[in-house]
Design a protein around this motif. Structure first.
Motif, PDB file in Angstrom:
ATOM      1  N   TRP A  26      56.334  21.235  44.689  1.00 23.32           N
ATOM      2  CA  TRP A  26      55.362  20.358  44.036  1.00 23.32           C
ATOM      3  C   TRP A  26      55.797  18.901  44.127  1.00 23.32           C
ATOM      4  N   MET A  27      57.086  18.652  44.030  1.00 18.91           N
ATOM      5  CA  MET A  27      57.610  17.301  44.177  1.00 18.91           C
ATOM      6  C   MET A  27      57.273  16.747  45.555  1.00 18.91           C
ATOM      7  N   VAL A  28      57.503  17.552  46.595  1.00 20.86           N
ATOM      8  CA  VAL A  28      57.191  17.125  47.957  1.00 20.86           C
ATOM      9  C   VAL A  28      55.688  16.947  48.137  1.00 20.86           C
ATOM     10  N   ASN A  29      54.903  17.858  47.566  1.00 19.99           N
ATOM     11  CA  ASN A  29      53.439  17.792  47.671  1.00 19.99           C
ATOM     12  C   ASN A  29      52.895  16.490  47.092  1.00 19.99           C
ATOM     13  N   ILE A  30      53.346  16.151  45.902  1.00 19.08           N
ATOM     14  CA  ILE A  30      52.870  14.927  45.243  1.00 19.08           C
ATOM     15  C   ILE A  30      53.333  13.688  46.000  1.00 19.08           C
ATOM     16  N   SER A  31      54.508  13.753  46.616  1.00 19.60           N
ATOM     17  CA  SER A  31      55.026  12.583  47.330  1.00 19.60           C
ATOM     18  C   SER A  31      54.171  12.226  48.540  1.00 19.60           C
ATOM     19  N   PHE A  32      53.397  13.178  49.071  1.00 19.37           N
ATOM     20  CA  PHE A  32      52.528  12.917  50.228  1.00 19.37           C
ATOM     21  C   PHE A  32      51.053  12.775  49.829  1.00 19.37           C
ATOM     22  N   THR A  33      50.774  12.684  48.526  1.00 16.75           N
ATOM     23  CA  THR A  33      49.395  12.620  48.035  1.00 16.75           C
ATOM     24  C   THR A  33      49.074  11.219  47.533  1.00 16.75           C
ATOM     25  N   GLN A  34      47.897  10.730  47.875  1.00 18.89           N
ATOM     26  CA  GLN A  34      47.481   9.418  47.381  1.00 18.89           C
ATOM     27  C   GLN A  34      47.220   9.485  45.878  1.00 18.89           C
ATOM     28  N   ARG A  35      47.355   8.336  45.231  1.00 19.76           N
ATOM     29  CA  ARG A  35      47.292   8.290  43.777  1.00 19.76           C
ATOM     30  C   ARG A  35      45.959   8.814  43.237  1.00 19.76           C
ATOM     31  N   ARG A  36      44.868   8.503  43.918  1.00 17.94           N
ATOM     32  CA  ARG A  36      43.562   8.905  43.399  1.00 17.94           C
ATOM     33  C   ARG A  36      43.352  10.420  43.414  1.00 17.94           C
ATOM     34  N   SER A  37      44.176  11.139  44.164  1.00 14.47           N
ATOM     35  CA  SER A  37      43.986  12.585  44.294  1.00 14.47           C
ATOM     36  C   SER A  37      45.051  13.398  43.573  1.00 14.47           C
ATOM     37  N   ILE A  38      45.988  12.742  42.924  1.00 13.43           N
ATOM     38  CA  ILE A  38      47.075  13.483  42.277  1.00 13.43           C
ATOM     39  C   ILE A  38      46.562  14.370  41.157  1.00 13.43           C
ATOM     40  N   ARG A  39      45.621  13.875  40.370  1.00 13.03           N
ATOM     41  CA  ARG A  39      45.137  14.651  39.227  1.00 13.03           C
ATOM     42  C   ARG A  39      44.299  15.863  39.635  1.00 13.03           C
ATOM     43  N   SER A  40      43.928  15.949  40.895  1.00 15.33           N
ATOM     44  CA  SER A  40      43.184  17.128  41.351  1.00 15.33           C
ATOM     45  C   SER A  40      44.086  18.348  41.472  1.00 15.33           C
ATOM     46  N   ALA A  41      45.392  18.140  41.517  1.00 16.88           N
ATOM     47  CA  ALA A  41      46.386  19.217  41.514  1.00 16.88           C
ATOM     48  C   ALA A  41      46.164  20.209  42.647  1.00 16.88           C
ATOM     49  N   ASP A  42      45.906  19.702  43.847  1.00 17.22           N
ATOM     50  CA  ASP A  42      45.781  20.578  45.014  1.00 17.22           C
ATOM     51  C   ASP A  42      47.149  21.147  45.389  1.00 17.22           C
ATOM     52  N   LEU A  50      51.576   8.386  53.707  1.00 16.16           N
ATOM     53  CA  LEU A  50      52.997   8.068  53.781  1.00 16.16           C
ATOM     54  C   LEU A  50      53.324   6.781  53.028  1.00 16.16           C
ATOM     55  N   ALA A  51      52.300   6.240  52.351  1.00 17.75           N
ATOM     56  CA  ALA A  51      52.490   4.959  51.655  1.00 17.75           C
ATOM     57  C   ALA A  51      53.528   5.065  50.542  1.00 17.75           C
ATOM     58  N   ASN A  52      53.617   6.239  49.916  1.00 16.73           N
ATOM     59  CA  ASN A  52      54.599   6.405  48.833  1.00 16.73           C
ATOM     60  C   ASN A  52      56.024   6.224  49.352  1.00 16.73           C
ATOM     61  N   TYR A  53      56.293   6.767  50.533  1.00 16.05           N
ATOM     62  CA  TYR A  53      57.624   6.616  51.109  1.00 16.05           C
ATOM     63  C   TYR A  53      57.856   5.179  51.586  1.00 16.05           C
ATOM     64  N   GLY A  54      56.805   4.515  52.025  1.00 17.38           N
ATOM     65  CA  GLY A  54      56.944   3.105  52.378  1.00 17.38           C
ATOM     66  C   GLY A  54      57.332   2.269  51.187  1.00 17.38           C
ATOM     67  N   SER A  55      56.725   2.559  50.030  1.00 17.89           N
ATOM     68  CA  SER A  55      57.061   1.848  48.800  1.00 17.89           C
ATOM     69  C   SER A  55      58.509   2.105  48.396  1.00 17.89           C
ATOM     70  N   VAL A  56      58.942   3.341  48.566  1.00 21.95           N
ATOM     71  CA  VAL A  56      60.318   3.683  48.207  1.00 21.95           C
ATOM     72  C   VAL A  56      61.310   2.950  49.106  1.00 21.95           C
ATOM     73  N   LEU A  57      61.042   2.931  50.400  1.00 20.34           N
ATOM     74  CA  LEU A  57      61.960   2.283  51.333  1.00 20.34           C
ATOM     75  C   LEU A  57      62.036   0.777  51.097  1.00 20.34           C
ATOM     76  N   ARG A  58      60.968   0.203  50.575  1.00 17.54           N
ATOM     77  CA  ARG A  58      60.977  -1.238  50.294  1.00 17.54           C
ATOM     78  C   ARG A  58      61.725  -1.578  49.011  1.00 17.54           C
ATOM     79  N   THR A  59      61.746  -0.653  48.055  1.00 17.62           N
ATOM     80  CA  THR A  59      62.261  -1.008  46.725  1.00 17.62           C
ATOM     81  C   THR A  59      63.488  -0.226  46.283  1.00 17.62           C
TER      82      THR A  59
END
Length: 271
Positions: A26-42, A50-59
């Motif tokens: 689930w941790m990996v699943n959420i890390s590849f999901t855009q923010r607007r779709s997280i609450r859908s719990a697919d 991949l934007a989440n990992y881009g944010s992590v690499l920057r900060t």
């Protein structure tokens, strides 16, 4: 003799394994999901990004670097202190050797929150608050007692005749320690190093108490809180940070697993 079917045991093992591994998935699943779709719990990332990992690499890279520096330093400090101490307890006859083992066991029972309060006052006087050396010293206090106990248990299983033969040949204690005992202790050294690394890498109590204002020199367990605020939680980047923070430990466990399996049982059986 008729063998009873064991398929149900395999099924139960698979179910329990799946339950334990699902949080990681689930941790990996959420890390590849855009923010607007997280609450859908697919169950898989339909809205892949991949934007989440881009944010992590920057900060988060400075925090990851700090955690690596602290963890490897704790391993070094632990081995430098624990190996000679274990040799002394195992092979050198001195008063208080048995009492030392008892004290080490008691040290393992002290809660980290109690130790952190004492460290705060001490480090404040020494000027070690919000510093990497302070965290290295604090984390080492957790790993050193365990390392001494494990190393001592193994060294006591070494044949005394081997040590006595080396002394008859004129070998000093230092030469016996460095050329005989340490090479034979490879498995337990790897095991204690791995546990020391894991304790330092995952430490939150000391990091939050002794280094809350360390800025970019905070470890990853504190850096992850950059994605959490009073009114907002960035779950995608947060989970991506958790995934990246899990990679070093996973790699070390895979590389060292055969040594750990031998190291944790070292000293359990005496020949």
């Amino acid at each position: 003799m008729r063998h009873r079917p064991t398929w149900w045991k395999t099924l139960v093992a698979l179910v329990l394994t799946g339950v334990m591994l699902f949080p990681l998935y689930w941790m990996v699943n959420i890390s590849f999901t855009q923010r607007r779709s997280i609450r859908s719990a697919d169950l898989w990332p339909r809205d892949f990004t991949l934007a989440n990992y881009g944010s992590v690499l920057r900060t988060q890279l400075p925090y990851l670097g700090t955690s690596l520096l602290i963890a490897f330093s704790v391993v070094l400090v632990t081995l430098v202190i624990a190996l000679p101490a274990s040799y002394s307890v195992s092979f050198l006859d001195f008063a208080g050797a048995r009492a030392m083992n008892f004290v080490l066991i008691l040290a393992q029972m002290i809660p980290a929150v109690v130790m952190s309060l004492g460290f705060y006052s001490l480090f404040n006087d020494l000027g070690l608050l919000d510093s990497i050396p302070g965290l290295i010293l604090a984390d080492s206090t957790l790993s050193i007692p365990f390392a001494v106990i494990l190393q001592t248990a193994f060294m006591r299983t070494m044949p005394r005749s081997l040590i006595e033969a080396a002394k008859i040949d004129g070998a000093s204690d230092w030469r016996i320690f460095t050329q005989i005992v340490v090479p034979l202790s490879r498995n337990t050294i790897v095991t204690t190093s791995l546990f020391a690394f894991l304790w330092a890498w995952s430490d939150f109590m000391f990091a939050s108490t002794l280094n809350p204002g360390g800025g970019k020199l905070r470890p990853i367990t504190m850096g992850i809180y950059d994605f959490i605020s009073a009114n907002n939680e960035e779950w995608g980047p947060l989970m991506a940070t958790a995934v990246l923070a899990s990679v070093p430990t996973a790699v070390l466990l895979l590389v060292a697993q055969k040594y750990v399996a031998a190291g944790v049982t070292a000293g359990a059986i005496k020949d």
